[in-house]
Design a protein around this motif. Structure first.
Motif, PDB file in Angstrom:
ATOM      1  N   PHE A   7      29.327 -35.702  47.832  1.00  0.00           N
ATOM      2  CA  PHE A   7      30.011 -36.537  46.840  1.00  0.00           C
ATOM      3  C   PHE A   7      29.067 -37.637  46.369  1.00  0.00           C
ATOM      4  N   ILE A  58      39.024 -36.648  48.530  1.00  0.00           N
ATOM      5  CA  ILE A  58      38.453 -35.396  49.025  1.00  0.00           C
ATOM      6  C   ILE A  58      39.552 -34.638  49.779  1.00  0.00           C
ATOM      7  N   ASN A  80      31.664 -37.465  40.100  1.00  0.00           N
ATOM      8  CA  ASN A  80      32.123 -36.368  40.964  1.00  0.00           C
ATOM      9  C   ASN A  80      32.804 -35.274  40.149  1.00  0.00           C
ATOM     10  N   VAL A 137      36.585 -32.467  45.418  1.00  0.00           N
ATOM     11  CA  VAL A 137      36.220 -33.881  45.311  1.00  0.00           C
ATOM     12  C   VAL A 137      36.565 -34.347  43.901  1.00  0.00           C
TER      13      VAL A 137
END
Length: 369
Positions: free
Chosen positions: A88, A97, A115, A109
């Motif tokens: 991440f 997550i 992300n 994620v």
């Protein structure tokens, strides 16, 4: 008056919320019922990591608060001694997550811009992987000669590489502040030349100049600039087989093949065949070879020299570390064999040539001699 005060409170809450100076990672992993330590890892080398933070996951739930100095990098989460990690990017906001202990690498994620971009890139990689597997199955079942298959595979592979490069370029063009785009270029750093790195860094905003990936790419470009064709080869001194020492500058007055290798490197040993051909053919006309080993054991080094009939000049630091030894670092070596061709004045003429290309280049140097 009460109504106005309520509006002010709402506005104040919005402003304070928008200035939230935190990066919170909240995780939920099923199929890990026991209490488990979660390690946040930073990559420090090809196969090495440092633990930056850790916390305890209870009933599949964990949380981490990351200070600002850790933002702008990609990290990996490892769950106890289980295989697989979750990658991440650390940035402002709440990163969520969710996944399973059975397939850790497949965790979802989300919750922040970089992300989300990384997820899109991973999806692209999955699609490309599926295309590659399908192509390989088709090649395996077809009866064409191997030479034709190799040409087709090279063409196919190049098309996939172009697709990935287009993705990186379009991401950087769309947002010059994108850490994901910078990181994707950074992953290819060992394959890039200094001018390629320069062009990549020009794509990004000056506000990223202090970023870890930006800084490492700039340092790499500046190092490669010092060992590129057209500049004088940096001098160094190493040990010789007989226990003495030799400097690179001692070969001035001759054309020189500077060959970094090691006894344990199979491609290096294969390259020796081509270097030997050149040495035997052009040594009397003024060609020298200086093979600098990255070995740390003298017996293995000398044994390989004898086995391969390397009857030219040799040197070695006899230090552990391979590409991390001082002489390898001086030349920015990220893999061997690594070869430079140097003229009699000590200027670098060529870099990175191997096999037939090396033979062709050196043969041109000695045409008519």
């Amino acid at each position: 008056m009460k109504k106005f005060s309520g509006v002010v409170c709402l506005l104040l809450a919005f402003v304070l919320g928008s200035c939230n100076d935190t990066c919170r990672v909240e995780g939920k992993m099923s199929d890990i019922p026991e209490e488990t330590t979660v390690y946040m890892l930073r990559r420090t080398g090809e196969f090495t990591f440092d633990t930056i933070m850790q916390t305890v996951m209870k009933e599949g739930v964990f949380q981490l608060e990351l200070p600002r100095e850790l933002w702008g990098e990609q990290y990996n989460l490892k769950f106890g001694d289980r295989r697989g990690t979750v990658a991440f990017f650390a940035e402002q906001g709440n990163i969520v997550i969710e996944g399973s202990g059975k397939t850790i690498y497949d965790a979802d994620v989300k919750g922040s811009l970089e992300n989300d971009r990384w997820n899109e890139y991973q999806k692209l990689m999955w699609r490309i992987g599926a295309q590659r597997n399908r192509f390989m199955r088709e090649m395996a079942s077809n009866q064409e000669p191997d030479s034709i298959k190799r040409v087709k595979y090279e063409s196919f592979s190049n098309s996939l590489d172009e697709k990935l490069m287009h993705y990186k370029d379009s991401l950087a063009q769309a947002d010059a502040t994108s850490i994901t785009a910078l990181f994707l270029y950074y992953q290819s750093l060992p394959l890039l030349k200094y001018d390629q790195i320069d062009r990549i860094l020009e794509k990004f905003t000056p506000q990223l100049v202090d970023n870890k990936y930006y800084q490492e790419m700039k340092v790499r470009a500046d190092l490669l600039r010092k060992v590129a064709p057209g500049v004088n080869a940096p001098d160094f001194e190493v040990k010789t087989v007989d226990g003495g020492s030799v400097k690179l500058s001692s070969f001035r007055g001759k054309y020189l093949i500077l060959d970094f290798w090691a006894s344990w490197c199979a491609p290096c040993r294969e390259e020796t065949v081509y270097i030997k051909e050149l040495y035997n053919k052009y040594h009397d006309a003024g060609l020298e070879v200086f093979s600098v080993s990255l070995d740390d054991k003298k017996d293995a080094w000398i044994k390989a020299i004898e086995e391969d009939g390397m009857t030219w000049n040799h040197g070695c630091q006899l230090l552990r570390g391979g590409k991390n030894t001082p002489v390898a670092q001086l030349y920015g070596i990220d893999g061997i064999p690594a070869i430079w061709v140097i003229d009699p004045e000590g200027k670098i003429l060529a870099q990175g040539l191997q096999r037939e290309k090396l033979v062709e280049f050196c043969s041109r140097l000695f045409e008519g001699k």
